[in-house]
Design a protein around this motif. Structure first.
Motif, PDB file in Angstrom:
ATOM      1  N   PRO A  60      36.572 -16.782  -3.707  1.00 22.22           N
ATOM      2  CA  PRO A  60      37.109 -17.064  -5.040  1.00 22.22           C
ATOM      3  C   PRO A  60      37.374 -15.768  -5.787  1.00 22.22           C
ATOM      4  O   PRO A  60      36.554 -14.853  -5.792  1.00 22.22           O
ATOM      5  N   ALA A  72      37.021 -19.698  -8.270  1.00 21.75           N
ATOM      6  CA  ALA A  72      38.270 -20.441  -8.103  1.00 21.75           C
ATOM      7  C   ALA A  72      38.151 -21.308  -6.875  1.00 21.75           C
ATOM      8  O   ALA A  72      37.066 -21.583  -6.396  1.00 21.75           O
ATOM      9  N   GLU A  73      39.330 -21.706  -6.326  1.00 20.80           N
ATOM     10  CA  GLU A  73      39.299 -22.559  -5.154  1.00 20.80           C
ATOM     11  C   GLU A  73      38.705 -21.816  -3.968  1.00 20.80           C
ATOM     12  O   GLU A  73      38.834 -20.610  -3.857  1.00 20.80           O
ATOM     13  N   THR A  74      38.081 -22.545  -3.082  1.00 20.83           N
ATOM     14  CA  THR A  74      37.541 -21.919  -1.878  1.00 20.83           C
ATOM     15  C   THR A  74      38.410 -22.261  -0.707  1.00 20.83           C
ATOM     16  O   THR A  74      39.043 -23.298  -0.657  1.00 20.83           O
ATOM     17  N   HIS A 478      43.302 -27.338  -3.931  1.00 20.80           N
ATOM     18  CA  HIS A 478      42.187 -26.685  -3.273  1.00 20.80           C
ATOM     19  C   HIS A 478      42.414 -26.725  -1.753  1.00 20.80           C
ATOM     20  O   HIS A 478      43.418 -27.234  -1.278  1.00 20.80           O
ATOM     21  N   TYR A 479      41.448 -26.203  -1.017  1.00 23.44           N
ATOM     22  CA  TYR A 479      41.523 -26.188   0.447  1.00 23.44           C
ATOM     23  C   TYR A 479      42.802 -25.492   0.905  1.00 23.44           C
ATOM     24  O   TYR A 479      43.579 -26.002   1.693  1.00 23.44           O
ATOM     25  N   ASN A 480      43.018 -24.285   0.354  1.00 21.56           N
ATOM     26  CA  ASN A 480      44.223 -23.522   0.697  1.00 21.56           C
ATOM     27  C   ASN A 480      43.888 -22.251   1.460  1.00 21.56           C
ATOM     28  O   ASN A 480      44.670 -21.312   1.469  1.00 21.56           O
ATOM     29  N   GLY A 487      44.913 -29.010   2.253  1.00 24.37           N
ATOM     30  CA  GLY A 487      45.774 -28.833   1.089  1.00 24.37           C
ATOM     31  C   GLY A 487      47.233 -29.083   1.413  1.00 24.37           C
ATOM     32  O   GLY A 487      47.913 -29.846   0.722  1.00 24.37           O
ATOM     33  N   THR A 524      42.871 -33.598  -3.079  1.00 26.74           N
ATOM     34  CA  THR A 524      42.453 -32.212  -2.928  1.00 26.74           C
ATOM     35  C   THR A 524      42.472 -31.519  -4.277  1.00 26.74           C
ATOM     36  O   THR A 524      43.089 -31.990  -5.210  1.00 26.74           O
TER      37      THR A 524
END
Length: 524
Positions: A60, A72-74, A478-480, A487, A524
């Motif tokens: 993140p 942030a997103e993980t 997310h999931y990117n 994602g 997501t």
């Protein structure tokens, strides 16, 4: 382990800043110490139970302007071979401003000329994302177009290789536009006796004389002498066998005259038109049994890696192959004819045989594009005499992607082994290349859309982030992480995030996916 093995990309074109070594722009020792100290101060990443410590996870990063510390997103785990994006070390090294290689040799990474091939010293000449796409598009347009004559049922989705010209008048004779009555002259009319009237597909009917009428079906040939067609619901018959109109009848009413749509020899559509179902219908109506089309580019997909399973659950260090089932259908959605998807493993000789014996116009490989002990793509291309047009792109995920010319009109796109990084390579290199090779005029440019939420960026490189549209705003998913597909599986497109990120309300360019988004909720 080298920086390239670890997926690190030392930035050496940054503008000088405080402590950057003065006007020369070469990093000073203090800058390097500060950068490495930042790495040392960063807390260790949490590692899921059972995951190898070497797996790369996206860390993140604070949104632009944040003071840091806000998660942030993980992301996810890489495959350990190519695209170790987002481990945080490169962010610290971005403070240096010049690469360690530049300090040692007095020069930086090249960004010149017509492509991204390696120099004699073996360094990648990483290209900006937009420039890499443009090179791929030009390479595709330079390939000679192969054409063919296809039966109508096989031509959908291809491009017309020549204008579609009418082979007959449309319609080819005067026809009735409605079920009703063909009448001659003014009424009332005497109804001609007939079992079922004039039907479509039958031979020419008997002529009508003034004051007479006959039943007629839609599409049937208009008899000589008829002046109009009265719709069934607009007329009545009386007990004496006469037909009466219930509204005014004008000359030529509900008659489709010969050649109303086109005359024989008229150009109906230009060359380069995509053959849609409507085009197939028009071609059939205009007299065609086959169409002269641009042949789809033929593609072989080569999946590399000894660690891949084709069925069952991951076990004993083996993982499921996510790219084999994905790449072929993705390429078909881009208009390619996929000849085969082959699994090669980490075998340099087998890869060389596959590359040099393939009859495809394009080969797409997955994995093996970095410089690890089993990354064989570069040595195989060198041995095959290929020329590198793109060798590394300043985009995350996916920076080790490459494009090589195998021979006149034949190419190889090397995708990184991480799944989302491979998607980045498809959109960056494969899509514009295939569009050019199939005769399409241009690759659709990304179009602007406003961002709903902040999204963090890479210090120097473009990021491609899966997004969905909500109320005309782009929502990052997310999931990117580079190894993740969750994602992109829910996405409606990928946002093109500039270096250092973007704020809510900023306009970003959006890349569409080559299929319609799936309706329904996003998880997501």
């Amino acid at each position: 382990m080298t920086a390239q093995d670890d997926g690190l990309d030392f930035p050496w074109e940054a503008a000088p800043g405080p402590g950057s070594g003065g006007a020369s722009g070469v990093a000073g020792d203090d800058d390097l110490a500060d950068a490495l100290a930042l790495v040392a101060r960063r807390p260790p990443r949490p590692v899921p139970a059972g995951a190898p410590r070497s797996d790369a996870a996206e860390v993140p990063r604070p949104a632009p302007g944040d003071s840091g510390g806000q998660a942030a997103e993980t992301g996810g785990h890489g495959d350990g071979k190519d695209d170790h994006d987002g481990d945080g070390v490169e962010d610290a090294l971005a403070l240096v401003g010049r690469s360690l290689d530049g300090r040692a040799h007095g020069h930086g990474r090249g960004h010149g000329g017509g492509g991204g091939g390696r120099s004699g010293g073996g360094h990648r000449h990483t290209l900006p994302w937009a420039e890499a796409r443009a090179i791929a598009a030009r390479a595709g347009r330079a390939a000679p177009l192969a054409t063919q004559h296809e039966p109508l049922h096989r031509a959908q989705g291809q491009l017309l290789a020549e204008p579609l010209t009418a082979l007959t008048d449309l319609p080819s004779f005067d026809t009735s536009a409605m079920d009703g009555w063909a009448v001659a002259g003014p009424g009332p009319w005497t109804v001609e006796s007939s079992d079922s009237g004039i039907l479509a597909g039958h031979a020419g009917p008997e002529p009508l004389i003034d004051g007479t009428a006959v039943r007629i079906a839609t599409g049937a040939r208009i008899p000589a002498g008829a002046t109009a067609v009265i719709r069934s619901e607009h007329a009545r018959t009386d007990g004496s066998g006469h037909l009466h109109a219930q509204r005014q009848v004008t000359h030529g009413r509900d008659i489709r005259p010969r050649g109303q749509e086109c005359r024989s020899g008229d150009q109906l559509l230009p060359a380069g038109t995509v053959v849609t179902p409507a085009v197939l219908g028009l071609a059939a109506a205009a007299g065609y049994d086959r169409l002269h089309t641009v042949r789809r580019p033929r593609v072989d997909v080569l999946v590399l890696g000894d660690e891949l399973l084709t069925e069952g659950l991951p076990h004993a260090g083996l993982i499921r192959d996510a790219l084999g089932p994905m790449i072929g259908p993705w390429l078909r959605a881009l208009g390619a004819e996929v000849l085969a998807t082959r699994r090669i493993g980490d075998d340099a000789e087998a890869l060389h045989r596959a590359v040099t014996t393939s009859e495809a116009d394009l080969l797409v490989t997955t994995g093996g594009t970095a410089a690890g002990p089993v990354d064989h793509v570069h040595p195989v291309l060198s041995k095959a005499g290929a020329g590198l047009l793109v060798d590394g792109v300043a985009v995350r995920p996916g920076h080790p992607m490459l494009l090589a010319e195998l021979g006149p009109g034949r190419y190889l796109v090397g995708l990184p082994g991480n799944p989302l990084a491979a998607v980045s390579g498809l959109l960056t290199l494969a899509e514009p290349l295939l569009r050019g090779m199939s005769g399409q005029v241009a690759t659709p440019a990304p179009y602007p859309a406003s961002l709903q939420d902040d999204v963090h960026g890479h210090p120097q490189d473009t990021r491609l982030v899966p997004v969905v549209r909500r109320a005309d705003r782009l929502v990052p998913l997310h999931y990117n992480g580079p190894a993740m597909l969750r994602g992109i599986a829910a996405a409606q497109g990928l946002a093109v995030v500039p270096p250092r990120g973007a704020r809510a309300g900023d306009e970003l360019e959006l890349l569409d996916l080559p299929w319609s988004p799936t309706p329904g909720g996003c998880f997501t």
